[in-house]
Design an enzyme around this catalytic site. Sequence first.
Site, PDB file in Angstrom:
ATOM      1  NE  ARG A 156      -4.251  -1.652   0.539  1.00 24.16           N
ATOM      2  CZ  ARG A 156      -5.388  -1.684   1.204  1.00 24.16           C
ATOM      3  NH1 ARG A 156      -5.757  -0.675   1.959  1.00 24.16           N
ATOM      4  NH2 ARG A 156      -6.197  -2.716   1.110  1.00 24.16           N
ATOM      5  CG  ASP A 189      -8.869  -3.798  -3.748  1.00 21.60           C
ATOM      6  OD1 ASP A 189      -8.252  -3.158  -2.881  1.00 21.60           O
ATOM      7  OD2 ASP A 189      -9.639  -4.738  -3.472  1.00 21.60           O
TER       8      ASP A 189
HETATM    9  O1  1CP Z   1       0.022   0.395  -3.293  1.00 23.95           O
HETATM   10  C1  1CP Z   1      -0.425  -0.763  -3.249  1.00 23.95           C
HETATM   11  O2  1CP Z   1      -0.116  -1.586  -2.376  1.00 23.95           O
HETATM   12  C2  1CP Z   1      -1.284  -1.249  -4.413  1.00 23.95           C
HETATM   13  C3  1CP Z   1      -2.681  -1.251  -4.269  1.00 23.95           C
HETATM   14  C4  1CP Z   1      -3.500  -2.168  -3.376  1.00 23.95           C
HETATM   15  C5  1CP Z   1      -3.306  -3.516  -2.986  1.00 23.95           C
HETATM   16  C6  1CP Z   1      -2.095  -4.392  -3.196  1.00 23.95           C
HETATM   17  C7  1CP Z   1      -4.754  -1.780  -2.904  1.00 23.95           C
HETATM   18  C8  1CP Z   1      -5.345  -0.435  -3.103  1.00 23.95           C
HETATM   19  N1  1CP Z   1      -5.350  -2.868  -2.304  1.00 23.95           N
HETATM   20  C9  1CP Z   1      -4.487  -3.932  -2.308  1.00 23.95           C
HETATM   21  C10 1CP Z   1      -4.724  -5.297  -1.801  1.00 23.95           C
HETATM   22  C11 1CP Z   1      -5.888  -5.561  -0.918  1.00 23.95           C
HETATM   23  N2  1CP Z   1      -7.159  -5.068  -1.005  1.00 23.95           N
HETATM   24  C12 1CP Z   1      -5.873  -6.515   0.123  1.00 23.95           C
HETATM   25  C13 1CP Z   1      -4.676  -7.374   0.482  1.00 23.95           C
HETATM   26  C14 1CP Z   1      -3.688  -6.675   1.319  1.00 23.95           C
HETATM   27  C15 1CP Z   1      -4.199  -6.248   2.685  1.00 23.95           C
HETATM   28  O3  1CP Z   1      -4.451  -7.131   3.515  1.00 23.95           O
HETATM   29  O4  1CP Z   1      -4.323  -5.037   2.879  1.00 23.95           O
HETATM   30  C16 1CP Z   1      -7.151  -6.538   0.702  1.00 23.95           C
HETATM   31  C17 1CP Z   1      -7.613  -7.401   1.865  1.00 23.95           C
HETATM   32  C18 1CP Z   1      -7.971  -5.621  -0.014  1.00 23.95           C
HETATM   33  C19 1CP Z   1      -9.425  -5.358   0.185  1.00 23.95           C
HETATM   34  C20 1CP Z   1      -9.726  -3.931   0.438  1.00 23.95           C
HETATM   35  N3  1CP Z   1      -9.477  -2.933  -0.458  1.00 23.95           N
HETATM   36  C21 1CP Z   1     -10.288  -3.352   1.590  1.00 23.95           C
HETATM   37  C22 1CP Z   1     -10.792  -4.103   2.805  1.00 23.95           C
HETATM   38  C23 1CP Z   1      -9.721  -4.290   3.837  1.00 23.95           C
HETATM   39  C24 1CP Z   1     -10.280  -5.026   5.071  1.00 23.95           C
HETATM   40  O5  1CP Z   1      -9.801  -4.691   6.179  1.00 23.95           O
HETATM   41  O6  1CP Z   1     -11.135  -5.914   4.960  1.00 23.95           O
HETATM   42  C25 1CP Z   1     -10.353  -1.957   1.388  1.00 23.95           C
HETATM   43  C26 1CP Z   1     -10.868  -0.907   2.337  1.00 23.95           C
HETATM   44  C27 1CP Z   1      -9.822  -1.712   0.086  1.00 23.95           C
HETATM   45  C28 1CP Z   1      -9.729  -0.389  -0.597  1.00 23.95           C
HETATM   46  C29 1CP Z   1      -8.405   0.027  -1.103  1.00 23.95           C
HETATM   47  N4  1CP Z   1      -7.559  -0.748  -1.864  1.00 23.95           N
HETATM   48  C30 1CP Z   1      -6.446  -0.012  -2.219  1.00 23.95           C
HETATM   49  C31 1CP Z   1      -6.594   1.292  -1.627  1.00 23.95           C
HETATM   50  C32 1CP Z   1      -5.618   2.418  -1.766  1.00 23.95           C
HETATM   51  C33 1CP Z   1      -7.824   1.298  -0.920  1.00 23.95           C
HETATM   52  C34 1CP Z   1      -8.443   2.483  -0.176  1.00 23.95           C
HETATM   53  C35 1CP Z   1      -9.587   3.062  -0.939  1.00 23.95           C
HETATM   54  C36 1CP Z   1      -9.511   4.481  -1.374  1.00 23.95           C
HETATM   55  O7  1CP Z   1      -8.466   5.076  -1.705  1.00 23.95           O
HETATM   56  O8  1CP Z   1     -10.590   5.076  -1.428  1.00 23.95           O
END
Ligand code: 1CP
Length: 346
Positions: free
Chosen positions: A23, A73
Amino acid sequence: MTKPLIEALKGKAQPTAPVWLMRQAGRYLPEYRELRKECGGFLDLCYNPDKASEVTMQPIRRFGMDGAIVFSDILVVPHALGQKVEFLEGEGPKLDPIRQVEDLRRLTRDKFHEHLAPVYETLRQVRSKLANEKFDNTALIGFSGAPWTLACYMVDGGSSRDFIHTKTWAYSDPNGFGDLMDLLCECIVDYLSAQVQAGAEAVQLFDSWAGILDHTMFSRWVIRPTRKIVEGFRELHPDIPFIGFPRGCGRLALDYAQNSKVSALSLDPQTAPKWAANVYQNLMPVQGNMDPVCLLSGGLTMQSAAEDILVHLGKGPFVFNLGHGVIKETPPEHVEELVQMIRDWK
Ligand code: 1CP
């Protein structure tokens, strides 16, 4: 050309530890928040290659990371299978849940690659931006959610603490649940392979919820599907490093390291670096594992945590990272200081 991140992931210790952060693009960066305003929903951003490739580049331009992870994502995969996926502002993801084997009929692979084409285009654009802007040492990383973690969101329908619906289905109807997992395994091999064709130089499989399973379920729904994916992927791309991230599973990470066939292991913050050096780094390159809250706090605490990691893991094949994603309140200056410290480390 050899890039330090790829060399480390292939088992060659580097004089300076390559670094990237999970992230590393996202809401803690003012330039991300700025660009995000123009995009409508979060998924619109993921499917907009011009903007998603810019967002991917933001932390590279700011900090000169050794890895650029494509901005997308994990939930684009269920979306590409026809499941309804929404990101509601401030609430996280919402999916139309799949709870039983009959619901699998709602999923289709017919438009899978067509749906994900913008992600592949983002990868191509990032590769050319890296080359044009002379980030010759920065490697492009593709990723997918692992089947277990994807299933958690697909079955429970959003974030949860315990993913009770998913676990209950897996316990009560392993064959039906297995059909969903088999489908995901096949799709993930296709998806990661298409990412490599579009320019990814390494891939990471995020199993963020691996830690909620008991040891029997862990073998069946984490290790076994991961091995199947790695084997399928290796047939197509034998030289591309494959990083596994089984978060929060404690001592079961050793079973994972020994049996999943991943080429590198990404560690969570609970793993002591000294122990990881003796146990995991003897088996494979490791990546990790600073607590994201430690990065958020900064200062001496952050420096000593980084030192602990570098002292114990820096001599072997190693990639510096966090043990989970950057938290959105993190001051970007802390990231800058951390990267500088890793670069200066002797
Ligand atoms: O910079 C990076 O790392 C690349 C982008 C990236 C990656 C690798 C994002 C952008 N998401 C992910 C993977 C991801 N998404 C995972 C696996 C890693 C982890 O455990 O964090 C998971 C579980 C998600 C699912 C997800 N996406 C959630 C739910 C998390 C939970 O606690 O259940 C949420 C809130 C997101 C949104 C998201 N994904 C990425 C961003 C920057 C965001 C925030 C949204 C926004 O900017 O409005």
